[in-house]
Design an enzyme around this catalytic site. Structure first.
Site, short mmCIF file in Angstrom:
data_model
loop_
_atom_site.label_atom_id
_atom_site.label_comp_id
_atom_site.label_asym_id
_atom_site.label_seq_id
_atom_site.Cartn_x
_atom_site.Cartn_y
_atom_site.Cartn_z
N ASN A 102 -0.19 -6.63 -11.78
CA ASN A 102 -0.41 -8.06 -11.65
C ASN A 102 -1.79 -8.41 -12.20
O ASN A 102 -2.79 -7.98 -11.63
CB ASN A 102 -0.32 -8.45 -10.17
CG ASN A 102 -0.45 -9.93 -9.92
OD1 ASN A 102 -0.24 -10.74 -10.82
ND2 ASN A 102 -0.84 -10.30 -8.71
N ASP A 106 -9.45 -2.17 -12.85
CA ASP A 106 -8.64 -2.85 -11.82
C ASP A 106 -7.98 -1.82 -10.91
O ASP A 106 -6.79 -1.91 -10.59
CB ASP A 106 -7.61 -3.77 -12.46
CG ASP A 106 -7.16 -4.88 -11.53
OD1 ASP A 106 -7.87 -5.17 -10.56
OD2 ASP A 106 -6.08 -5.47 -11.77
N ASN A 134 -9.81 -6.95 -0.45
CA ASN A 134 -8.43 -6.80 0.03
C ASN A 134 -8.28 -5.67 1.04
O ASN A 134 -7.43 -4.79 0.91
CB ASN A 134 -7.48 -6.58 -1.15
CG ASN A 134 -7.83 -5.36 -1.98
OD1 ASN A 134 -8.99 -4.96 -2.04
ND2 ASN A 134 -6.86 -4.78 -2.64
N LEU A 176 -10.50 0.04 -2.54
CA LEU A 176 -10.61 1.38 -1.94
C LEU A 176 -9.85 1.52 -0.61
O LEU A 176 -9.88 2.58 -0.01
CB LEU A 176 -12.08 1.75 -1.74
CG LEU A 176 -12.88 2.00 -3.02
CD1 LEU A 176 -14.29 2.45 -2.68
CD2 LEU A 176 -12.19 3.01 -3.93
#
Length: 419
Positions: free
Chosen positions: A279, A306, A96, A65
């Site tokens: 990825n 994802d 992340n 987010l």
């Protein structure tokens, strides 16, 4: 609040009302009655939608987010709005961010920020400090603050001993360890599946081996240590076979696949559309067929969107220099229903992920808490930017024909609908 749901087909294999069309009465967040016809009163909130289907709330186990640190990509507020309108009552938030979620304060920030929202937030804490892969993060403290698993998003754990220690240590508090399946040295600077199409296009390739050798290594470590290992977003046929074999040995391993890896092949690379840079990379039809078979036979436990918003400065550029990632919550159900039946979809979006990540799943029955997803499985449409609610618009499914749309959710005594 009293809500009456009219003529809803229930999709919940653990409910006594599975595949039956019923009315559901919800009072203050609890299902109080399920019957063929429940009379309405003037103060009821009525949900009466075309071809309405209802299941236990969907749970997306890999959502990025941006906030804190990358709010230009997505904020928590808007991201949870997107999740609700896409049919998700719960999301696991990746680590992340900036700063990385590698301590109890960062975990508590995410949970507190979303406390009043209908969509429940479950942080995934970083496995290593700042996701650098050097020192293990404060796993126990993060779990006590609400983290449900530990992994460095899209970053492989290169130090085998570190992963071994993490698997051993996490057993002390029944922790779930995530290990991204990629050998960085073999993958090198690759950005597409190594094969005929990458060669034709002049793109540096990532061989299947880069994933499979990491999966094999992690399974060997798990066999040695015990514990619980989750391998997120696998993409190759051999990975499916390796995990199936490990499960047959009794290893406590689970895995997920991203919606786009399950449905799109590397044929989509022609045209150099940067939204197709993901990825792990898009693989071949052989891989996609094996992934679908793995979902159907239960080798693959979870399907995730994802969801990874990328700002325009890093996505609307040449394919070779674009940042990998695609948003996916808005398109997840419609894409999946082009290939899979409803029972399989609900199992992989709700039942399995909640069980694996330790989230209580209230099945659809009287006197149960209402945590529900509403959807129409038969709506056929072409997915366009008009269907995107996310701040970032980097969807791999733009221009694809989909089947099925979410109407919204009922969770935490809140009703959120698209209509």
């Amino acid at each position: 609040m009293t809500t009456l749901i009219k003529s809803a087909t229930i999709i919940d294999s653990n409910s006594p009302f599975h595949k039956q069309t019923k009315d559901l009465l919800i009072i203050d967040g609890v299902i109080t009655e399920i019957n063929d016809n429940i009379n309405s009163k003037k103060d009821y909130k009525i949900v009466d939608l075309d071809n309405l289907h209802v299941s236990t709330g969907w749970f997306d186990t890999s959502v990025s987010l941006g906030e804190p640190g990358f709010e230009e990509r997505e904020t928590i507020d808007n991201g949870l709005h997107v999740a609700a309108k896409s049919g998700f009552t719960s999301v696991a938030i990746n680590a992340n961010t900036n700063p990385i979620v590698d301590n109890k304060s960062s975990v508590e920030y995410l949970i507190n920020k979303a406390a009043a929202k209908a969509v429940s937030v479950y942080p995934i804490g970083a496995l290593t400090q700042q996701s650098k892969g050097i020192e293990m993060a404060e796993l126990y403290d993060m779990q006590q603050s609400g983290a449900i698993a530990f992994g460095d998003y899209k970053k492989p754990i290169e130090n085998e001993n570190l992963l071994k220690i993490a698997l051993l240590y996490a057993q002390n508090f029944d922790g779930l360890v995530l290990s991204f399946p990629k050998n960085r040295k073999i993958a090198g600077e690759g950005i597409a599946n190594e094969g005929v199409n990458a060669t034709k296009l002049g793109l540096k390739g990532i061989p299947n081996l880069a994933e499979e050798i990491q999966v094999a290594r992690d399974l060997f470590l798990l066999e040695y240590t015990g514990g619980k290992l989750h391998i997120p977003t696998i993409s190759t046929a051999k990975s499916v076979a390796l995990i199936k074999e490990a499960k047959s040995k009794g290893l406590n391993v689970t895995c997920s696949v991203a919606v786009h890896n399950l449905l799109i092949t590397d044929e989509a690379l022609f045209g150099f559309e940067a939204n197709n840079n993901v990825n792990p990379p898009l693989r071949t039809k052989k891989d996609v067929d094996a992934l679908i078979k793995g979902v159907k036979n239960g080798t693959i436990d979870i399907i995730t969107s994802d969801h990874n918003p990328i700002d325009i400065e890093h996505k609307k550029v040449e394919f070779s220099i674009s940042k990998s990632g695609t948003i996916g919550m808005e398109s997840a159900f419609g894409a999946l229903h082009t290939k899979l039946d409803l029972d399989t979809i609900v199992a992989c979006l709700s039942d399995n992920p909640k069980r694996i990540f330790g989230i209580e799943n209230q099945h659809i029955d009287v006197n149960k808490e209402a945590n529900l997803t509403f959807f129409n499985p038969d709506t056929a449409y072409k997915f366009t930017t008009e269907d995107i609610l996310s701040t970032s618009k980097n969807s791999i499914f733009i221009g694809h024909n989909l089947k099925g749309k979410a109407y919204g959710i009922y969770a935490k005594n809140q009703l959120l609908l698209n209509t």
